[in-house]
Enzyme design. Structure first.
Site, short mmCIF file in Angstrom:
data_model
loop_
_atom_site.label_atom_id
_atom_site.label_comp_id
_atom_site.label_asym_id
_atom_site.label_seq_id
_atom_site.Cartn_x
_atom_site.Cartn_y
_atom_site.Cartn_z
N ARG A 51 0.84 -1.20 0.00
CA ARG A 51 0.00 0.00 0.00
C ARG A 51 0.87 1.25 0.00
O ARG A 51 0.61 2.20 -0.75
CB ARG A 51 -0.92 0.01 1.22
CG ARG A 51 -2.03 -1.02 1.15
CD ARG A 51 -2.96 -0.90 2.32
NE ARG A 51 -3.51 0.45 2.40
CZ ARG A 51 -4.28 0.87 3.39
NH1 ARG A 51 -4.58 0.06 4.38
NH2 ARG A 51 -4.77 2.08 3.39
N ASN A 63 2.43 1.65 -3.40
CA ASN A 63 1.45 2.11 -4.39
C ASN A 63 1.16 3.60 -4.23
O ASN A 63 0.97 4.32 -5.22
CB ASN A 63 0.15 1.31 -4.27
CG ASN A 63 0.28 -0.11 -4.81
OD1 ASN A 63 1.10 -0.38 -5.69
ND2 ASN A 63 -0.51 -1.03 -4.27
N GLU A 64 1.11 4.05 -2.97
CA GLU A 64 0.91 5.47 -2.71
C GLU A 64 2.09 6.29 -3.25
O GLU A 64 1.91 7.40 -3.76
CB GLU A 64 0.72 5.72 -1.21
CG GLU A 64 -0.61 5.18 -0.68
CD GLU A 64 -0.62 5.00 0.83
OE1 GLU A 64 0.28 5.58 1.50
OE2 GLU A 64 -1.50 4.28 1.33
N LEU A 65 3.28 5.72 -3.13
CA LEU A 65 4.47 6.40 -3.64
C LEU A 65 4.42 6.54 -5.16
O LEU A 65 4.83 7.56 -5.72
CB LEU A 65 5.73 5.63 -3.22
CG LEU A 65 7.05 6.38 -3.31
CD1 LEU A 65 7.10 7.52 -2.31
CD2 LEU A 65 8.22 5.45 -3.08
#
Length: 200
Positions: A39, A42-44
């Site tokens: 997660r 993915n945010e990065l």
């Protein structure tokens, strides 16, 4: 914070993406275990995408992890990242996007590191200072003339004197005496000067 939500994993991730899209500045806080979370990675990727579009500024913060370990995928951070690669080996496109995002975000700017500071309050101050510097409103503020310590003291003293002269008698408190008013007149302006020195 997001782990406390009772919604599904995909809904939570989408909510975080939405929050990132609404932001102008984002802190990417890297820890030793950051790379074990798909997660977070993915945010990065989302941060990288918006940064390349010119819609976002990302400030990397290296918390209890060496900057080079994150940038070179070494140490404990590198071990966790290797584990993530194994877990998601069937999704090579996603894994590649993680590697590209890490490379882009961590090597693009200097970032802030906890290693450089004596205690944990210092990096918080550094983060606030960096975010303030990047805010559009702060650029306008820097054009204004900054008050000197003497001016701050005089203004605080004047405000305290007016309070003692007009507001305090209206409260009709019998325990107010000249000694307490004297302490207020001296102590409060000095406190304001110290806060001005720290915050400004």
């Amino acid at each position: 914070m997001d782990s406390y939500n009772r919604r599904g994993k995909e809904d939570e991730q989408q909510q975080v993406f939405t929050n990132i899209e609404k932001s102008n500045i984002v802190l990417a806080i890297f820890s030793k275990r950051y790379s074990e979370s798909d997660r977070c990675l993915n945010e990065l990727v989302k941060m990288e995408e918006l940064t390349k579009e010119g819609k976002l500024v990302v400030i990397p913060v290296f918390y209890n992890v060496k900057t080079n370990e994150v940038r070179r995928l070494q140490g404990e951070f590198g071990i966790h990242f290797a584990d993530s690669l194994k877990r998601f080996s069937m999704e090579p496109m996603m894994v590649q996007s993680w590697e590209e995002a890490l490379n882009f975000i961590t090597k693009r700017s200097i970032g802030l590191s906890l290693e450089r500071h004596i205690n944990e309050f210092a990096p918080v101050a550094a983060i606030v200072k960096e975010v303030t510097r990047l805010l559009p409103s702060s650029r306008r503020m820097t054009r204004r003339r900054r008050l000197g310590i003497g001016e701050v003291f005089i203004r605080a003293l004047t405000a305290t004197f007016l309070f003692a002269l007009f507001i305090s008698p209206m409260r009709r408190t019998p325990d107010v005496n000249f000694l307490k008013i004297g302490n207020l007149l001296v102590g409060f302006p000095f406190l304001v000067v110290v806060l001005h020195k720290i915050l400004c």
